[in-house]
Scaffold this motif. Structure first.
Motif, PDB file in Angstrom:
ATOM      1  N   ASP A  61       1.790   2.080  -3.228  1.00 12.13           N
ATOM      2  CA  ASP A  61       0.985   1.560  -4.395  1.00 12.13           C
ATOM      3  C   ASP A  61       1.337   0.672  -5.527  1.00 12.13           C
ATOM      4  N   PHE A  71      -7.902  -2.332  -0.983  1.00 14.49           N
ATOM      5  CA  PHE A  71      -8.250  -2.330  -2.596  1.00 14.49           C
ATOM      6  C   PHE A  71      -9.031  -1.729  -2.737  1.00 14.49           C
ATOM      7  N   LYS A 126      -1.659  -1.209  -6.907  1.00 13.80           N
ATOM      8  CA  LYS A 126      -2.609  -0.251  -7.858  1.00 13.80           C
ATOM      9  C   LYS A 126      -2.805  -0.925  -8.500  1.00 13.80           C
ATOM     10  N   ASN A 159      -6.334  -1.350 -10.379  1.00 12.29           N
ATOM     11  CA  ASN A 159      -6.899  -0.610 -11.716  1.00 12.29           C
ATOM     12  C   ASN A 159      -6.778  -1.359 -12.379  1.00 12.29           C
ATOM     13  N   GLU A 182       1.206  -1.130  -0.143  1.00 14.55           N
ATOM     14  CA  GLU A 182       0.101  -0.358   0.176  1.00 14.55           C
ATOM     15  C   GLU A 182       0.629   1.182   0.020  1.00 14.55           C
TER      16      GLU A 182
END
Length: 435
Positions: free
Chosen positions: A300, A347, A303, A307, A297
């Motif tokens: 990132d 997330f 992410k 995404n 986290e």
């Protein structure tokens, strides 16, 4: 093995991030902060081990088994196996603990009735893993609740909307299977088990009220740490007064686990276990997962993956399906439920918030998918434990683990109704739904 894997993963991640320019001291502080935020969860895990041992030594679990076997006389045995393990697993808070106690006993009786072992074990596994999904003293239930930021009461209210239909469907299928293979419970075999339990313990129907009291406290909003601490204390008193065990034996049981000594080796193996110290490894594994998730986290690292996995225009059914798929995929890859809870909880939360969905729906989605399907994969830690306990591979019993398939399906179907509800409140800022 899993603890070693998490340790290596943390070290490799730290080394990679330091090479990328991150300060080691800051990364260690991030990992520690993530662990510290879960300190209550670690206390719950240790208390779970203590609770199991004193519930065994006090006669609570033996009484559950004693009276549970009484209700099995003359009924569909496959269905009885599913329902009885479901009830006891909810009380004990551990799937593998249920399997290694009443599960083994039921399996032994079923063999005598010529019921195929994979069919019966599938029913036992289905019932047992309700513990990991919804039991108030389950470490996985509490991990899911804590990581998604919901309360136990809210979580249960939401989860029952998918779990009750899943149990009804599974019970119907097990009833059909039970009729197909015949076999009503053998009175003589059950009587033997009951006699040996009664010789080794003071059993009483009043002891059955104790788990009910714990569940009532959980629904009343009492913090689970206080609830479980009270449970351990009260059960310890019952052990000393009713079962006539001295303080030091009780203390040893709380720390190291209860060792039954009824004079019957088979019964002793069924009603022994628990202990806070054996749960330290579980605490360390969860710590490893939390610290790794915190590092991901901070950098990132997850992410881009999330995404790519999620789309901004995802509808509610797609969001729930993808979250369930992510939880299941992580369970498949890591061979354990922990990461399959931690990553989706961290997330996916913002996406559920954006859709006006209550966090309890996120918790339910994870427990209905990644958590519940764990015993179906033969390489999973849970399946390996089951193999060690029974000698039966998941390849054999997985087709009959009905609840583990039905839960994800009910969740996906239920998401279609969530979509309609979410559409009605999407324009109302700050409002969330739980259906």
């Amino acid at each position: 093995m899993l603890l070693f894997a998490f340790a290596v993963a943390n070290i490799m991640t730290l080394a990679y991030l330091v090479r990328k320019g991150y300060e080691l001291k800051k990364l260690l502080m991030v990992a520690w902060r993530g662990i510290w935020e879960c300190k209550e969860l670690f206390a719950i895990i240790l208390l779970m081990g203590a609770t199991i041992s004193v519930w065994l030594s006090s006669g609570i679990v033996p009484s559950l088994i004693f009276y549970g076997f009484g209700y099995m006389k003359g009924i569909n045995f496959v269905l009885a196996a599913f329902l009885s393990t479901a009830v006891i697993s909810y009380v004990m808070g551990t799937a593998c603990g249920t399997l290694s106690t009443i599960g083994i006993a039921i399996l032994g009786i079923g063999k005598g009735l010529m019921i195929p072992v994979p069919v019966l074990l599938g029913a036992i596994v289905s019932g047992s893993f309700i513990a990991d999904k919804i039991a108030p003293i389950s470490s996985l239930t509490n991990l899911t609740i804590q990581m998604t930021g919901t309360s136990y009461k809210k979580y249960v209210e939401t989860s029952l909307k998918t779990l009750i239909p899943a149990i009804i469907i599974s019970a119907a299928i097990y009833y059909i299977l039970g009729n197909s293979y015949g076999g009503e419970a053998d009175f003589y075999t059950i009587q033997q088990y009951q006699n040996f339990i009664k010789q080794g313990f003071e059993v009483s129907p009043f002891l059955l009220l104790f788990p009910v009291f714990v569940v009532v406290l959980a629904f009343s909003g009492i913090k689970i740490v206080y609830n479980m601490s009270l449970s351990v204390f009260a059960a310890s008193i019952i052990t000393m007064v009713l079962q006539k065990l001295n303080f030091w034996i009780v203390l040893k049981s709380i720390l190291w686990g209860y060792k039954a000594n009824t004079g019957m080796t088979q019964l002793d193996s069924l009603i022994s276990g628990g202990g806070a110290i054996p749960m330290i490894e579980v605490v360390l594994i969860v710590m490893g997962g939390v610290s790794l998730s915190s590092l991901f986290e901070e950098a990132d690292m997850m992410k881009p993956i999330t995404n790519m996995f999620y789309k901004k225009d995802d509808k509610v059914p797609a969001l729930i399906a993808k979250t369930g798929a992510l939880s299941t995929l992580l369970n498949v890859v890591t061979c354990d439920q922990t990461v399959g809870i931690l990553v989706p909880a961290k997330f996916s939360a913002s996406r559920f918030d954006e859709k006006g969905l209550d966090r309890s729906i996120l918790a339910r989605t994870i427990s209905d998918t990644g958590t519940i399907v764990a015993p179906l994969m033969f390489w999973n830690v849970n399946a390996l434990i089951i193999y060690g306990i029974t000698g039966i591979s998941a390849i054999s019993y997985a087709p009959y683990g009905v609840l583990c398939y039905v839960c994800p399906l009910v969740t996906i179907i239920g998401s279609l109704f969530l979509s309609k509800k979410a559409g009605k409140v999407s324009s109302e800022e700050g409002k969330s739904i739980a259906i």
